[in-house]
Design an enzyme around this catalytic site. Structure first.
Site, PDB file in Angstrom:
ATOM      1  N   SER A   1     -62.052  12.311-139.411  1.00  0.00           N
ATOM      2  CA  SER A   1     -60.888  12.492-138.524  1.00  0.00           C
ATOM      3  C   SER A   1     -61.172  13.538-137.449  1.00  0.00           C
ATOM      4  CB  SER A   1     -59.676  12.920-139.352  1.00  0.00           C
ATOM      5  OG  SER A   1     -59.504  12.048-140.440  1.00  0.00           O
TER       6      SER A   1
HETATM    7  C1  LIG Z   1     -59.740   8.621-141.987  1.00  0.00           C
HETATM    8  S1  LIG Z   1     -60.701   8.225-143.384  1.00  0.00           S
HETATM    9  C2  LIG Z   1     -60.656   9.742-144.303  1.00  0.00           C
HETATM   10  C3  LIG Z   1     -61.371  10.885-143.660  1.00  0.00           C
HETATM   11  C4  LIG Z   1     -61.983  11.844-144.675  1.00  0.00           C
HETATM   12  N1  LIG Z   1     -61.022  12.684-145.309  1.00  0.00           N
HETATM   13  C5  LIG Z   1     -63.126  12.639-144.076  1.00  0.00           C
HETATM   14  O1  LIG Z   1     -63.098  13.870-144.095  1.00  0.00           O
HETATM   15  O2  LIG Z   1     -64.078  12.015-143.592  1.00  0.00           O
HETATM   16  C6  LIG Z   1     -59.584   7.243-144.341  1.00  0.00           C
HETATM   17  C7  LIG Z   1     -60.164   6.791-145.662  1.00  0.00           C
HETATM   18  O3  LIG Z   1     -59.077   6.344-146.477  1.00  0.00           O
HETATM   19  C8  LIG Z   1     -59.568   5.345-147.324  1.00  0.00           C
HETATM   20  N2  LIG Z   1     -58.437   4.584-147.894  1.00  0.00           N
HETATM   21  C9  LIG Z   1     -57.708   3.584-147.329  1.00  0.00           C
HETATM   22  N3  LIG Z   1     -56.742   3.172-148.184  1.00  0.00           N
HETATM   23  C10 LIG Z   1     -56.874   3.922-149.306  1.00  0.00           C
HETATM   24  C11 LIG Z   1     -56.178   3.963-150.540  1.00  0.00           C
HETATM   25  N4  LIG Z   1     -55.155   3.141-150.796  1.00  0.00           N
HETATM   26  N5  LIG Z   1     -56.599   4.845-151.460  1.00  0.00           N
HETATM   27  C12 LIG Z   1     -57.660   5.683-151.230  1.00  0.00           C
HETATM   28  N6  LIG Z   1     -58.348   5.683-150.078  1.00  0.00           N
HETATM   29  C13 LIG Z   1     -57.955   4.824-149.121  1.00  0.00           C
HETATM   30  C14 LIG Z   1     -60.478   4.532-146.438  1.00  0.00           C
HETATM   31  O4  LIG Z   1     -61.406   3.810-147.225  1.00  0.00           O
HETATM   32  C15 LIG Z   1     -61.109   5.603-145.559  1.00  0.00           C
HETATM   33  O5  LIG Z   1     -62.373   5.972-146.031  1.00  0.00           O
END
Ligand SMILES: C[S@@+](CC[C@H](N)C(=O)[O-])C[C@H]1O[C@@H](n2cnc3c(N)ncnc32)[C@H](O)[C@@H]1O
Length: 367
Positions: free
Chosen positions: A82
């Site tokens: 992000s």
């Molecule tokens: C914006 S990224 C997260 C950024 C992360 N915190 C970082 O520092 O790189 C969003 C993540 O949420 C995950 N995601 C989507 N739906 C989800 C769910 N229901 N439960 C857990 N993870 C989920 C996606 O696979 C993705 O990797």
């Protein structure tokens, strides 16, 4: 060429340029954690091409205050690191103290989890995509960062059987999982929750059985979570309308303000519009530089657009009704003294699939 620690300090400078000084511990964390270790397989550049560690300017881009898309599926970003300034605001709102047990939903690259450990937290991070979770584990290992457990699974369940002090959610959701509130009693959940086509970040507190209330921290545009966390519910707003989805809008009311609202003030108006209309969302309109706040009609093909200078455009069979609603929203926002989104207090209520309920924003009041 600048060294990584110089780049880390430059990243802190960039974050602070628009957002003001970071708390010392947070600035130290951003300066110390090597972001490039978490994007070792590269990312999609703004021009659509893939950048890898060998690409010219790789490190320079990694240490900019920008989102890095790290996984794309059928043309849609499904994982990313992000935007650091947004991460900083959310981490600040989480108010981590050393020893805190933090549950993170959306491990992604693992970078945010690494920052959390620098702040002294013990982290459990969940990602729904097994390959993404595995890559985050490896990145943390290679960066020599201990204190993070990465789990694969739907974050709706949190980490069953565990207890936390705080929860941070780094993916956009329609509502809060009651499991998080049960696992982090009497905790705090910092979470981007759908509202008018975007995901403003909320600080949510409460018990799984209620009452559950929230304050608004800032606007954000996170990717949408998979599974029950994104359940549709009657109080939810329509999805954003993609480019070309709305045509034939014509002027319905002139500009209200001599100068357009700044992007921040426009988001405040947008937030209020979402409180006062369940049809508020946004659309990419021709000739507009940023996404435009719209009130979508029931057919989803027309409605009213509110431009940053207060001009109202309307079109479709319900144009007159939607234009009247737009004018009422503008009147109310003006009469209330242009409240910022942070002035709203939100109450969340059970919604979504009864077998996997979420707590979604239901009522708002101005403080
Ligand atoms: C914006 S990224 C997260 C950024 C992360 N915190 C970082 O520092 O790189 C969003 C993540 O949420 C995950 N995601 C989507 N739906 C989800 C769910 N229901 N439960 C857990 N993870 C989920 C996606 O696979 C993705 O990797």
């Amino acid at each position: 060429m600048a060294g990584v620690s110089d780049l880390g300090r430059r990243l802190v400078d960039e974050i602070e340029r628009d957002g003001g000084p970071l708390p010392a511990a947070l600035a130290a964390a951003f300066a110390a954690v090597p972001r490039e270790a978490f994007v070792a397989e590269g990312f999609q550049r703004r021009d659509g091409r893939w950048a890898t560690p060998g690409t010219a300017g790789f490190l320079d881009t990694v240490y900019r205050d920008d989102v890095l898309v790290t996984k794309v599926d059928a043309g849609v970003p499904v994982s990313s690191s992000s935007q650091p300034s947004l991460m900083a605001i959310m981490l600040d709102a989480l108010a981590v103290v050393p020893g805190d047990r933090v549950l993170e939903i959306g491990a992604g690259t693992g970078y945010n989890a690494a920052l959390l450990t620098r702040l002294g937290a013990e982290v459990t991070s969940v990602d729904v995509q097994a390959d993404v979770a595995e890559r985050a584990r490896l990145a943390l290992l290679h960066a020599g960062i201990a204190g993070v457990r990465v789990l694969t699974g739907d974050g709706y369940a949190g980490s069953p059987g565990d207890r936390f002090d705080k929860v941070i959610v780094t993916v956009g959701v329609a509502g809060v999982s009651p499991q998080w509130l049960a696992q982090a009693r009497p905790g705090l959940v910092v979470v981007p929750v759908q509202h008018a086509g975007t995901h403003p970040v909320l600080a949510v507190r409460g018990e799984p059985g209620g009452p559950v209330t929230a304050s608004v921290i800032c606007s954000s545009g996170f990717m949408t979570a998979a599974g029950p966390l994104s359940a549709a519910h009657p109080a939810g707003h329509p999805a954003p309308v993609s480019s070309g989805g709305l045509t034939g809008l014509h002027p319905a009311a002139p500009a209200r303000w001599p100068r357009p609202l700044t992007s921040l003030r426009y988001r405040d108006l947008w937030y209020a519009a979402g409180v006062w209309s369940t049809r508020a969302t946004h659309a990419a309109l021709p000739g507009q530089q940023q996404n435009t706040l719209i009130l979508l009609d029931d057919a989803g093909t027309g409605g009213a657009a509110i431009l940053p200078d207060g001009t109202v455009l309307a079109g479709g069979p319900e144009a007159a009704r939607c234009a009247t609603t737009a004018a009422t929203i503008l009147d109310r926002w003006q009469a209330a003294g242009h409240p910022p989104m942070q002035a709203w207090r939100v109450t969340l209520r059970p919604a979504g699939d009864p077998s996997a309920p979420i707590l979604a924003p239901a009522t708002w009041e101005l403080t």
